[in-house]
Motif scaffolding. Sequence first.
Motif, PDB file in Angstrom:
ATOM      1  N   TRP A 190       0.837  -1.201   0.000  1.00  0.00           N
ATOM      2  CA  TRP A 190       0.000   0.000   0.000  1.00  0.00           C
ATOM      3  C   TRP A 190       0.872   1.252   0.000  1.00  0.00           C
ATOM      4  N   SER A 191       1.868   1.294   0.864  1.00  0.00           N
ATOM      5  CA  SER A 191       2.751   2.454   0.946  1.00  0.00           C
ATOM      6  C   SER A 191       3.547   2.623  -0.346  1.00  0.00           C
ATOM      7  N   THR A 192       4.093   1.532  -0.848  1.00  0.00           N
ATOM      8  CA  THR A 192       4.885   1.592  -2.081  1.00  0.00           C
ATOM      9  C   THR A 192       4.028   2.013  -3.267  1.00  0.00           C
ATOM     10  N   ALA A 193       2.810   1.491  -3.340  1.00  0.00           N
ATOM     11  CA  ALA A 193       1.913   1.843  -4.447  1.00  0.00           C
ATOM     12  C   ALA A 193       1.598   3.338  -4.452  1.00  0.00           C
ATOM     13  N   LEU A 194       1.216   3.866  -3.297  1.00  0.00           N
ATOM     14  CA  LEU A 194       0.831   5.276  -3.225  1.00  0.00           C
ATOM     15  C   LEU A 194       2.007   6.211  -3.486  1.00  0.00           C
ATOM     16  N   ALA A 195       3.203   5.824  -3.040  1.00  0.00           N
ATOM     17  CA  ALA A 195       4.363   6.709  -3.166  1.00  0.00           C
ATOM     18  C   ALA A 195       4.823   6.845  -4.616  1.00  0.00           C
ATOM     19  N   GLY A 196       4.688   5.801  -5.386  1.00  0.00           N
ATOM     20  CA  GLY A 196       5.079   5.871  -6.790  1.00  0.00           C
ATOM     21  C   GLY A 196       6.561   6.108  -7.024  1.00  0.00           C
ATOM     22  N   LEU A 197       7.419   5.596  -6.137  1.00  0.00           N
ATOM     23  CA  LEU A 197       8.854   5.876  -6.215  1.00  0.00           C
ATOM     24  C   LEU A 197       9.682   4.713  -6.743  1.00  0.00           C
ATOM     25  N   VAL A 198       9.089   3.556  -6.928  1.00  0.00           N
ATOM     26  CA  VAL A 198       9.837   2.375  -7.363  1.00  0.00           C
ATOM     27  C   VAL A 198       9.607   2.121  -8.844  1.00  0.00           C
ATOM     28  N   ASP A 199      10.687   2.014  -9.598  1.00  0.00           N
ATOM     29  CA  ASP A 199      10.603   1.701 -11.025  1.00  0.00           C
ATOM     30  C   ASP A 199      11.923   1.075 -11.455  1.00  0.00           C
ATOM     31  N   ILE A 200      11.981  -0.250 -11.441  1.00  0.00           N
ATOM     32  CA  ILE A 200      13.238  -0.939 -11.766  1.00  0.00           C
ATOM     33  C   ILE A 200      13.030  -1.994 -12.849  1.00  0.00           C
ATOM     34  N   GLY A 201      11.993  -1.865 -13.647  1.00  0.00           N
ATOM     35  CA  GLY A 201      11.754  -2.844 -14.697  1.00  0.00           C
ATOM     36  C   GLY A 201      10.934  -4.014 -14.211  1.00  0.00           C
ATOM     37  N   TYR A 202      11.490  -4.751 -13.262  1.00  0.00           N
ATOM     38  CA  TYR A 202      10.733  -5.864 -12.689  1.00  0.00           C
ATOM     39  C   TYR A 202       9.587  -5.367 -11.818  1.00  0.00           C
ATOM     40  N   LEU A 203       9.735  -4.157 -11.251  1.00  0.00           N
ATOM     41  CA  LEU A 203       8.745  -3.611 -10.325  1.00  0.00           C
ATOM     42  C   LEU A 203       8.447  -2.166 -10.675  1.00  0.00           C
ATOM     43  N   GLU A 204       7.168  -1.808 -10.562  1.00  0.00           N
ATOM     44  CA  GLU A 204       6.773  -0.419 -10.798  1.00  0.00           C
ATOM     45  C   GLU A 204       5.626  -0.056  -9.865  1.00  0.00           C
ATOM     46  N   SER A 205       5.786   1.035  -9.122  1.00  0.00           N
ATOM     47  CA  SER A 205       4.687   1.544  -8.301  1.00  0.00           C
ATOM     48  C   SER A 205       4.047   2.696  -9.055  1.00  0.00           C
ATOM     49  N   THR A 206       2.729   2.658  -9.178  1.00  0.00           N
ATOM     50  CA  THR A 206       2.021   3.560 -10.102  1.00  0.00           C
ATOM     51  C   THR A 206       1.281   4.707  -9.431  1.00  0.00           C
ATOM     52  N   GLY A 207       1.212   4.716  -8.101  1.00  0.00           N
ATOM     53  CA  GLY A 207       0.390   5.689  -7.403  1.00  0.00           C
ATOM     54  C   GLY A 207      -0.926   5.097  -6.928  1.00  0.00           C
TER      55      GLY A 207
END
Length: 597
Positions: A395-412
């Motif tokens: 939940w925290s990672t999704a809302l923050a939208g700060l992770v983007d490494i190809g295998y993983l992406e948080s969208t907001g």
Amino acid sequence: MTAIVPEPTSTADRDGLVEMAWDPITRIVGSLGIYTKIDFANREVVECHSTSSIFRGYSLFMKGKDPRDAHFITSRICGICGDNHATCSCYAQNMAYGVKPPHLGEWIVNLGEAAEYMFDHNIFQENLVAVDYCEKMVSETNPGVLAQAENTRCPHEEQHGYRTIADIMRTLNPFTGEFYREALQVSRSTREMFCLMEGRHVHPSTLYPGGVGTVATIELMTDYMSRLMRYVEFMKKVVPMHDDLFDFFYEALPGYEKVGLRRTLLGCWGSFQDPEYCNFSYKDMTDWGRKMFVTPGVVVDGKLVTTDLVDINLGIRIMLGSSYYEDWSDQEMFVKTDPLGNPVDRRHPWNQHTNPHPQKRNLEDKYSWVMSPRWFDGKDNLALDTGGGALARLWSTALAGLVDIGYLESTGHSVKINLPKTALKGPVSLEWKIPEHGSNTLERNRARTYFQAYAAAAALHFAEKALVEIRAGRTKTWESFEVPDEGIGCGFTEAVRGVLSHHMVIRDGKIANYHPYPPTPWNASPRDSYGTPGPYEDAVQGQPIFEENDRDHFKGIDIMRTVRSFDPCLPCGVHMYLGGGKTLEKLHSPTQSVTGE
């Protein structure tokens, strides 16, 4: 193992309520008790108290120890997530000593922690939690639901191979179920992955402040990756299977979203450091904290109120209330301001004193050895929970939208997990979305499955980064340091079950104060000094009852599902009683037939 169950006749408590208790709770460490009052006429749990009968005392005997021993000692806090404690302690020591591990050392720590998430979430979800949803258990508590499951086709049959929901339930049966046995084999390989990185599970032998003692080679990474790719393939089956199972319960039992539902108050302290940014300096903690591959954050009523580890740190308060301790309001304050000059509260872990006061349990007053951690948002002391760890992290990672490494992406609003081609299956993209039903029992369990896939995808990234270092000849994994005469440190990470922090004060080169706060005190806390119930208590009380058994044969399955959705710990026995001074008779355990305990 024998259960104690009420006789068929019953006596109602005052106001028509029935007192029922499960102490200790099954399939976890046997020191947790849940005491309830149930209104069977209206099919509702109206009151709940969470108790713990064990006092650990690590904060007391850590005093005077050499700080360099802290991670070896604190890993023994738990025989399940000891490596999480060791890792968090090393983070706190890195800060206190001012040491930054080499990049390769940090990638290896991340690979070890990712393996731990995969191992522990797998064995708990499939071999302990899943028992609550298996054919045998559902037949004993909700035979009508099982009948419906027999006639319900699985939407994702092609992905996991099970035709009906009942087929999924059957494969979850302990010891006889095909998937149950497969999951046990998977847990073995993930434990091997951890040992490749950190030497021993669960108390690492190669993990130290300043890095690791692991000798990093191409062969080491190949051994890890061969196991990881098998796990990735496993997850392509597991995620859709659990989606089908949990979605079915919503359809079969209208209103089931209220089971275990509480206000969304989620805490995540972040996980997986990025060595490109992390220097473990407190003054830079806001910045490097936001670069973690699991984003720290506090989610209140669906909104992300902060991703700042400095704010998170300063907001921690340790309350007493219903705990078996004396207050420390007139005792020494070890840390009055943090390294940035911010005032530190007396109830902060840096300033905590542990003053045990054993006494008889009284549910109207003192009834647990667990203190009551809270997070102060500037106005209220919030009873944050971890959502079993995975829910808060996603939940925290999704809302923050700060992770983007190809295998993983948080969208907001979601987290996308991209799993590559494996031996038997092509690439698969998964997406965990913020649940419309809120923070409830099923969504805590669902998130645990998705985070297994998240950890596997993150491990793919970490392995690639580690191989870059090895091939470039940058094979140093440890940096030397000196222990200061005076210093403070704090470590933040995510244990499997959620938030984990270690706070240390050094004086004269020795530990003057040390307080570890793992997830279970947050989740299992009793009512605090303001009367606010802890998360277990809050999630259980007020929830409806869907079990089809009458009161004299009541097993409390939804109460157990709710408590276990927070992932308290591991297996033990069960005791149950009905209040009102009734004579209790020992019978064959309804749980024993399901768990084989």
